[in-house]
Design an enzyme around this catalytic site. Structure first.
Site, PDB file in Angstrom:
ATOM      1  CB  THR A  47       0.743  -6.172 -27.881  1.00 56.22           C
ATOM      2  OG1 THR A  47       0.746  -6.422 -26.552  1.00 56.22           O
ATOM      3  CG2 THR A  47      -0.356  -4.826 -27.549  1.00 56.22           C
ATOM      4  CG  ASN A  50       3.747 -13.039 -33.701  1.00 55.91           C
ATOM      5  OD1 ASN A  50       3.752 -11.787 -32.894  1.00 55.91           O
ATOM      6  ND2 ASN A  50       4.602 -13.697 -34.021  1.00 55.91           N
ATOM      7  N   GLY A  52       4.030 -17.696 -28.604  1.00 56.38           N
ATOM      8  CA  GLY A  52       4.187 -17.929 -27.098  1.00 56.38           C
ATOM      9  C   GLY A  52       2.701 -17.531 -26.422  1.00 56.38           C
ATOM     10  CE1 TYR A 215      10.533  -9.186 -19.386  1.00 57.06           C
ATOM     11  CE2 TYR A 215      11.107 -10.435 -17.143  1.00 57.06           C
ATOM     12  CZ  TYR A 215      10.245 -10.332 -18.385  1.00 57.06           C
ATOM     13  OH  TYR A 215       9.020 -10.751 -18.396  1.00 57.06           O
TER      14      TYR A 215
END
Length: 334
Positions: A47, A50, A52, A215
């Site tokens: 997941t 695209n 990092g 987070y």
């Protein structure tokens, strides 16, 4: 006699050289995945592949001849990333772009339907995608969940459970959840999982602290999820582990770290901030290294098992699982 201008010019240069040498010394403690086993015939889902750490993980797997499904919200960016990789590695493994929006339970279910229609089994699921957004922005998922809870935890929780049949068919298989040692700063408040009080306080402050409780809490939920799922999957041949890539230079913190922070904190960033490739090493290790096959419910950092300082509670673990299932079933915040 040496002029004062020369001396002044030499000082910053010497500082830069010193910092560079210190970074090189520091980076020696950042482990690398040494396993280079051919992965031909194995299918991986990543997941957020695209950019990092997800992108660097994909590159590493493609070099090992794996088939990699790029599960990304922006399909155009996924296709562009694949084109870039193919230019670098024309003879690598197969790369497949698929649309997946983790902020939408319906998108997750549609993605799984497509995967099941095209693949008999999945060898490794890497739950890498995540967000960090200032609480003052009060962002929510399509179903109205607080964005960190909804994407970082519930999205991957739902995706993983829907793919278990395909993972069991590939046994021995793996699930890797990219968490963070920031889970040690998290807390689970079942009375306010959607952080309404934290969000209201953040709005009143009109500024956001570097520490984002949304987070940290979601990373703690990741760690609890891994422990619970590992227990549920004992004997199935599916290993479930969490890992921390370290503090990396990616676009993850683009909403909370501004350009001037990089200027002010440049020496610290240069010493401690890893590249996305360096951060991906432990992810690749957990996904591919045969030396840890059979280990499950662990937390890894720097390609080694990490002993968390957080006092995990079995009752909280069970309750979080049950509450997560209830929220997904109800399609609305509790």
């Amino acid at each position: 006699m040496v002029s004062s201008q020369v001396i002044y010019a030499a000082v910053p240069i010497s500082v830069i050289v010193a910092i560079g040498l210190l970074r090189k010394w520091k980076s020696r403690s950042w482990a690398k995945c040494l396993s280079n086993t051919c992965l031909r015939g194995k299918t991986f889902i990543i997941t957020g592949a695209n950019s990092g750490i997800g992108l660097e993980t994909a590159k590493a797997l493609v070099r090992r001849k794996a088939r990699v499904i790029f599960a990304c919200r922006d399909i155009a960016k996924a296709k562009q990333a694949i084109a870039d990789i193919r230019r670098e590695q024309p003879s690598g493994g197969e790369l497949i772009p698929m649309q997946l929006d983790l902020s939408s339970l319906a998108s997750i279910e549609n993605f799984v339907e497509v995967v099941k229609a095209g693949f008999y089994k999945i060898d490794v699921l890497i739950n890498n995608a995540g967000v960090v957004i200032p609480l003052s922005q009060d962002e929510k998922t399509k179903e109205g969940f607080e964005v960190h809870l909804g994407i970082n935890h519930l999205g991957h929780f739902h995706l993983t459970n829907l793919l278990l049949d395909l993972l069991k068919r590939a046994s021995p298989s793996r699930i890797v959840v990219v968490s963070s040692t920031l889970h040690e700063k998290g807390k689970i408040d079942f009375e306010d999982l959607n952080l309404r009080s934290e969000i209201e306080n953040a709005k009143k402050r009109k500024s956001d602290a570097r520490h984002n409780p949304g987070y940290s809490n979601s990373k703690l939920m990741n760690a609890y999820f891994v422990r619970a799922l590992a227990d549920r999957l004992r004997g199935t041949g599916i290993d479930v582990n969490a890992c921390c890539p370290g503090f990396c230079y990616t676009n993850l913190f683009r909403h909370s770290i501004r350009w001037y922070h990089y200027v002010l904190m440049a020496p610290i960033f240069l010493l401690f901030m890893r590249s996305a490739k360096q951060g991906s090493e432990t992810v690749v290790y957990c996904a591919t290294d045969y030396s840890i096959e059979g280990n499950s419910g662990k937390f890894y950092r720097d390609c080694a098992e990490y002993e968390s300082k957080y006092p995990f509670d079995k009752e909280v673990e069970v309750k979080l699982w049950n509450v997560s299932e209830e929220m997904i079933k109800a399609r609305k915040p509790l």
